[in-house]
Write a protein that holds these residues in place. Structure first.
Motif, PDB file in Angstrom:
ATOM      1  N   LEU A 378      51.726 -32.456  82.173  1.00  0.00           N
ATOM      2  CA  LEU A 378      52.140 -31.710  83.361  1.00  0.00           C
ATOM      3  C   LEU A 378      53.188 -32.455  84.177  1.00  0.00           C
ATOM      4  CD1 LEU A 378      48.647 -30.421  84.591  1.00  0.00           C
ATOM      5  CD2 LEU A 378      50.328 -29.218  83.194  1.00  0.00           C
ATOM      6  N   ILE A 379      53.113 -33.784  84.219  1.00  0.00           N
ATOM      7  CA  ILE A 379      53.940 -34.542  85.151  1.00  0.00           C
ATOM      8  C   ILE A 379      55.249 -35.005  84.525  1.00  0.00           C
ATOM      9  CG2 ILE A 379      53.175 -36.897  84.636  1.00  0.00           C
ATOM     10  CD1 ILE A 379      53.491 -35.277  88.131  1.00  0.00           C
ATOM     11  N   ALA A 383      57.937 -35.819  87.377  1.00  0.00           N
ATOM     12  CA  ALA A 383      58.068 -37.244  87.684  1.00  0.00           C
ATOM     13  C   ALA A 383      57.594 -38.036  86.484  1.00  0.00           C
ATOM     14  CB  ALA A 383      57.270 -37.603  88.934  1.00  0.00           C
ATOM     15  N   PRO A 384      58.445 -38.249  85.503  1.00  0.00           N
ATOM     16  CA  PRO A 384      57.988 -38.913  84.275  1.00  0.00           C
ATOM     17  C   PRO A 384      57.537 -40.351  84.490  1.00  0.00           C
ATOM     18  CG  PRO A 384      60.380 -38.652  84.280  1.00  0.00           C
ATOM     19  CD  PRO A 384      59.868 -37.865  85.427  1.00  0.00           C
ATOM     20  N   ARG A 385      57.998 -40.990  85.572  1.00  0.00           N
ATOM     21  CA  ARG A 385      57.586 -42.374  85.786  1.00  0.00           C
ATOM     22  C   ARG A 385      56.119 -42.490  86.183  1.00  0.00           C
ATOM     23  NH1 ARG A 385      61.188 -44.569  90.531  1.00  0.00           N
ATOM     24  NH2 ARG A 385      62.765 -43.644  89.149  1.00  0.00           N
ATOM     25  N   TYR A 386      55.504 -41.366  86.597  1.00  0.00           N
ATOM     26  CA  TYR A 386      54.085 -41.380  86.970  1.00  0.00           C
ATOM     27  C   TYR A 386      53.192 -40.913  85.833  1.00  0.00           C
ATOM     28  CZ  TYR A 386      55.841 -41.948  91.703  1.00  0.00           C
ATOM     29  OH  TYR A 386      56.471 -42.420  92.813  1.00  0.00           O
ATOM     30  N   SER A 387      53.720 -40.787  84.644  1.00  0.00           N
ATOM     31  CA  SER A 387      52.907 -40.444  83.484  1.00  0.00           C
ATOM     32  C   SER A 387      51.972 -41.606  83.153  1.00  0.00           C
ATOM     33  CB  SER A 387      53.804 -40.125  82.283  1.00  0.00           C
ATOM     34  OG  SER A 387      53.041 -39.970  81.121  1.00  0.00           O
ATOM     35  N   ILE A 388      50.680 -41.323  83.027  1.00  0.00           N
ATOM     36  CA  ILE A 388      49.697 -42.381  82.781  1.00  0.00           C
ATOM     37  C   ILE A 388      49.925 -43.005  81.416  1.00  0.00           C
ATOM     38  CG2 ILE A 388      47.227 -42.864  82.560  1.00  0.00           C
ATOM     39  CD1 ILE A 388      46.677 -40.638  84.504  1.00  0.00           C
ATOM     40  N   ILE A 389      50.247 -42.198  80.429  1.00  0.00           N
ATOM     41  CA  ILE A 389      50.509 -42.745  79.098  1.00  0.00           C
ATOM     42  C   ILE A 389      51.734 -43.641  79.108  1.00  0.00           C
ATOM     43  CG2 ILE A 389      51.135 -42.111  76.740  1.00  0.00           C
ATOM     44  CD1 ILE A 389      49.386 -39.702  76.967  1.00  0.00           C
ATOM     45  N   PHE A 468      56.611 -38.320  76.453  1.00  0.00           N
ATOM     46  CA  PHE A 468      55.879 -38.816  77.619  1.00  0.00           C
ATOM     47  C   PHE A 468      56.567 -40.022  78.249  1.00  0.00           C
ATOM     48  CE2 PHE A 468      51.595 -37.188  75.822  1.00  0.00           C
ATOM     49  CZ  PHE A 468      51.933 -35.909  76.213  1.00  0.00           C
ATOM     50  N   LEU A 469      57.323 -40.753  77.447  1.00  0.00           N
ATOM     51  CA  LEU A 469      57.978 -41.972  77.908  1.00  0.00           C
ATOM     52  C   LEU A 469      59.217 -41.625  78.725  1.00  0.00           C
ATOM     53  CD1 LEU A 469      57.705 -44.023  74.610  1.00  0.00           C
ATOM     54  CD2 LEU A 469      56.159 -44.074  76.564  1.00  0.00           C
TER      55      LEU A 469
END
Length: 687
Positions: A378-379, A383-389, A468-469
């Motif tokens: 979803l993120i 805001a890809p920098r807040y992706s947990i993975i 995701f990165l």
């Protein structure tokens, strides 16, 4: 001197070779579990084996690509290879998977399922069946090719980009939906298995469905074998030309078992007067499917009975605090803890305290991992920098986006969990017809189909994981230069991977709030293997008497009195409950369950060892409420409320029946099913 200090990938190549060999051995072990290696032809084993090894190598290749593409200007911190070597590996792996998924495995599956004796006729049947499906895909591809050619010019790169984009989009749609279901199903399964009493109750509820399907499978096989015996009696006419074929089919039938079996075809055996090659192929195909369907439900029923006996033994051990599985038959389904090194007292604590705690811990870990995957989906567009993975792989900015060995291990684990969730969705969904994986007895067509699904889902999920990165990292990978840029080249794939995965919320919410069960109850469909009618995780037939009938069926099977004559080999001492006074479940002519007569439902003499059955501390009001509830629970439910519409016969054009004496139509679903190369799947769709 500078050349001498230059890092070389020799150690990484040795490390990758070792793990690739390990993957090959694991794939061979999985193949041996579901297929008999000596009895399965090599033309089935080799493609299915490659369809398992190549997707597993993708899980190993993605972390290597991440470490290799982020090492520019920095010493490598993980397992890496030169860019050219990574590109060659991606080309070999991707195009082999593409050819297996779209050409070899579909043709091979229909070749095995054709029913013809001659290899030439088998191949013609397979090509004709797959041509209808591929013609539709080709028509869509021609429209897309015209649009891409107008926009980008008619070049080979445009054609290749369109083919890769179409395959990726279709695979991503299927993978995201199945993965969304598995992200909820995996932690929920661990959570439910932590409670032994609830697990036993669910097995008892599920026993009714498995028993009904097994009865239907046996009845269907009996009817087909009756037709085969009728053909054997014909020594003249058109049947004489196929005498060898008929005798060959009869060799695989167990006449001694069928003659001793209580089930018999209810009506007369209808065999056409003129026997043709097409009719014999259709009969052979239906016999193969019926035999493997029976083997599937026999294995499932046997495993269910064994599991119920083990759970009951665990519950019964609470009084003595000693657990012993010696009375269970040691045929591979008994407990792995059956060892002289583990005492009965220690085994009791392992199964009652340690294993439930481990399952709860795994449920919490998998739930957290599922949340991280959904959050990252979803993120990543906002805001890809807040992706947990992404933060787990590159936690510190001072690493300059470099993925080290720890990040490679985590990326492999993340990708493996996503693929496992998608495969869990494939296992739970029931829109695939009669296909199933059976231990050491999987049908060849089912093996090809499942192997194709494994290969089809891995590449889209792998590229979706790379997105995701952060953009500068995933655009710098060899994977993006090989696949991603061609996807972005077409209007179909441009931005599709960023916006479509947001729809993962739909299967997640549908599974979490049991939307499938509600649809199944409303429309009478069986879309997903979900035995729970409520969102709180309790069985859907809890308190309606369904689990009591299932308990009676399991108990009769454990005591050797099962109506199906399938001995489970378990001593009655480990039985679920003493149900000698419970009448057997009555069956119709086709094996459908009918409710017992009013007044015939009685509780077993020995109650189920759960806390819910204890009424020693009830007061007057609780006792009155208990009796009122039992009054409604033991009431007979009308057949039309149970979804039994056996008296309503659909029109002939809906059931796929032919009007003449010839063989029934192969599609069973009309023009659309034949158009997509469908098989007789009893109303399900083929994807």
């Amino acid at each position: 001197m500078a050349f001498a200090n230059r890092p070389t990938p020799v150690g990484s190549a040795i490390f990758l070779s070792f793990f690739f060999l390990l993957i090959c051995l694991l794939a061979l072990t999985v193949l041996r579990r579901f297929l008999t290696l000596r009895a399965t032809p090599a033309y089935i084993l080799l493609p299915v084996y490659l369809a398992l090894v190549l997707p597993a190598s993708v899980v190993l290749l993605v972390p290597v690509d991440l470490a290799s593409s982020t090492r520019e200007g920095n010493p490598p911190k993980g397992i890496w290879l030169p860019d050219r070597a990574v590109l060659v590996l991606w080309r070999i792996t991707y195009w082999l998977i593409f050819v297996l998924t779209w050409i070899i495995l579909p043709i091979l599956g229909e070749f095995v399922d054709s029913g013809y004796r001659d290899p030439r006729n088998r191949l013609i049947y397979s090509l004709r069946s797959n041509a209808r499906y591929h013609a539709t895909v080709l028509a869509c591809g021609v429209v897309g090719l015209i649009y891409v050619s107008i926009q980008n010019g008619f070049e080979f790169s445009s054609i290749r980009a369109l083919v890769m984009a179409l395959a990726y989009v279709w695979g991503l749609i299927l993978a995201i939906y199945l993965m969304g279901h598995g992200l909820v199903s995996i932690p929920r399964t661990f959570w439910r298995q932590a409670n032994n009493a609830d697990s036993l109750r669910r097995l008892q509820v599920h026993a009714l469905k498995v028993h009904d399907r097994l009865t239907d499978a046996i009845t269907n096989l009996e009817e087909l074998e009756a037709k085969l015996r009728e053909l054997q009696r014909r020594k003249t006419g058109s049947a004489a030309a196929f005498e060898d074929w008929i005798d060959e089919l009869a060799e695989y039938s167990d006449h001694s078992e069928s003659q001793a079996h209580p089930l018999r075809p209810a009506g007369p055996v209808n065999v056409p007067a003129v026997i043709t090659e097409r009719y014999m192929a259709d009969l052979s195909r239906r016999l193969q499917r019926a035999r493997h369907q029976k083997a599937r439900f026999v294995s499932e029923w046997h495993h269910l009975v064994q599991s119920a006996a083990r759970y009951q033994a665990i519950l019964n051990s609470s009084a003595s605090q000693k657990l012993d599985f010696n009375q269970l038959r040691s045929d591979g389904l008994a407990s792995p803890m059956q060892s002289t090194l583990v005492t009965p007292y220690m085994r009791y604590h392992i199964y009652v305290h340690i294993l439930p705690a481990i399952r709860l811990l795994l449920a919490a870990v998998c739930a957290g991992a599922s949340f991280c995957v959904v959050w990252s989906e979803l993120i990543k567009t906002i805001a890809p920098r807040y992706s947990i993975i992404s933060l787990s792989l590159v936690p510190r900015p001072d690493d300059q986006g470099q993925v080290g060995f720890g990040g490679q291990v985590l990326s492999a684990l993340w990708l493996l969990y996503m693929c496992s969730a998608a495969l869990k969705g494939v296992h739970d969904a029931q829109v695939w017809g009669n296909r199933a994986l059976v231990r050491r007895n999987t049908y060849g067509e089912s093996a090809c189909w499942y192997a194709g699904q494994v290969a089809r889902l891995t590449v889209p999920l792998s590229y979706n994981f790379v997105t995701f990165l952060p953009g500068d990292i995933h655009r710098g990978t060899i994977f993006y230069h090989f696949l991603g840029q061609y996807i972005d080249l077409t209007p179909l794939g441009k931005g599709f991977d960023y916006f479509f995965p947001v729809l993962v919320l739909f299967p997640v919410c549908a599974t979490m709030f049991n939307l499938y069960g509600r649809i199944k109850k409303a429309l009478g469909l069986s879309m997903v293997e979900d035995d729970d009618g409520d969102a709180d995780g309790m069985p859907g037939e809890y308190g309606t008497g369904g689990w009591r009938e299932g308990r009676a069926l399991i108990e009769r099977e454990l005591n050797g009195l099962g109506s199906l004559g399938i001995a489970s080999g378990v001593s009655p001492a480990t039985s679920v409950a003493g149900t000698s006074d419970v009448p057997p479940v009555r069956r119709g002519a086709r094996g459908h369950r009918t409710p017992p007569a009013a007044g015939s439902s009685r509780r077993p003499a020995v109650p189920l060892a759960t806390s819910s059955d204890s009424d020693s501390d009830e007061n007057v009001f609780q006792s009155f409420a208990h009796r009122v509830r039992n009054t409604f629970e033991t009431a007979s439910t009308p057949r039309w409320l149970q979804g039994d519409f056996s008296g309503l016969r659909p029109p002939r054009w809906m059931s796929g029946e032919s009007g003449g004496q010839g063989p029934p139509s192969r599609g069973g679903g009309g023009f659309l099913n034949q158009l997509f190369g469908g098989r007789s799947t009893q109303g399900y769709s083929r994807l």
